[in-house]
Design a protein around this motif. Structure first.
Motif, mmCIF file in Angstrom:
data_model
loop_
_atom_site.group_PDB
_atom_site.id
_atom_site.type_symbol
_atom_site.label_atom_id
_atom_site.label_comp_id
_atom_site.label_asym_id
_atom_site.label_seq_id
_atom_site.Cartn_x
_atom_site.Cartn_y
_atom_site.Cartn_z
ATOM 1 N N PRO A 10 0.794 -1.221 0.000
ATOM 2 C CA PRO A 10 0.000 0.000 0.000
ATOM 3 C C PRO A 10 0.833 1.280 0.000
ATOM 4 N N HIS A 11 2.128 1.183 -0.246
ATOM 5 C CA HIS A 11 2.975 2.370 -0.252
ATOM 6 C C HIS A 11 2.778 3.157 -1.538
ATOM 7 N N VAL A 12 2.997 4.459 -1.448
ATOM 8 C CA VAL A 12 2.835 5.336 -2.601
ATOM 9 C C VAL A 12 3.930 5.061 -3.620
ATOM 10 N N SER A 13 3.549 5.030 -4.883
ATOM 11 C CA SER A 13 4.510 4.905 -5.977
ATOM 12 C C SER A 13 4.397 6.155 -6.843
ATOM 13 N N VAL A 14 5.516 6.693 -7.237
ATOM 14 C CA VAL A 14 5.553 7.852 -8.128
ATOM 15 C C VAL A 14 6.418 7.484 -9.316
ATOM 16 N N GLY A 21 17.302 12.430 -14.275
ATOM 17 C CA GLY A 21 18.253 12.247 -13.190
ATOM 18 C C GLY A 21 17.606 11.920 -11.851
ATOM 19 N N THR A 22 18.466 11.546 -10.908
ATOM 20 C CA THR A 22 18.010 11.112 -9.592
ATOM 21 C C THR A 22 17.360 12.238 -8.806
ATOM 22 N N LEU A 27 12.394 14.789 -6.629
ATOM 23 C CA LEU A 27 11.467 15.929 -6.612
ATOM 24 C C LEU A 27 10.065 15.537 -7.049
ATOM 25 N N GLN A 28 9.953 14.509 -7.876
ATOM 26 C CA GLN A 28 8.634 14.043 -8.307
ATOM 27 C C GLN A 28 7.836 13.476 -7.134
ATOM 28 N N ALA A 29 8.535 13.004 -6.116
ATOM 29 C CA ALA A 29 7.888 12.360 -4.969
ATOM 30 C C ALA A 29 7.914 13.197 -3.708
ATOM 31 N N VAL A 30 8.456 14.399 -3.750
ATOM 32 C CA VAL A 30 8.678 15.195 -2.540
ATOM 33 C C VAL A 30 7.390 15.425 -1.741
#
Length: 70
Positions: A10-14, A21-22, A27-30
């Motif tokens: 159930p963890h969030v995936s982005v 880049g890393t 930043l996409q998941a911040v």
């Protein structure tokens, strides 16, 4: 990607759709980081044991005070 997201539930995936880049991926998941410590790892790392993370956090805490970059 859907299969990976199903395994992570159930963890969030982005998903980083543009490979920039890393730092960009993080930043996409911040918005999902919360208030605690965050570790950014490569998906192809070998499995890392919880004790390894505990040791890393302990050494980090001993070396420097908490700081925030946001």
């Amino acid at each position: 990607m859907e299969a990976v997201q199903a395994l992570a539930a159930p963890h969030v995936s982005v998903v980083q759709t543009a490979r920039l880049g890393t730092a960009h991926a993080a930043l996409q998941a911040v918005a999902h980081f919360g208030a605690g410590d965050v570790a950014v790892l490569y998906a192809d790392n070998p499995l890392i044991r919880p004790d390894t993370f505990r040791g890393l956090l302990a050494r980090r805490a001993a070396a420097m005070p908490r700081w925030h970059c946001w």
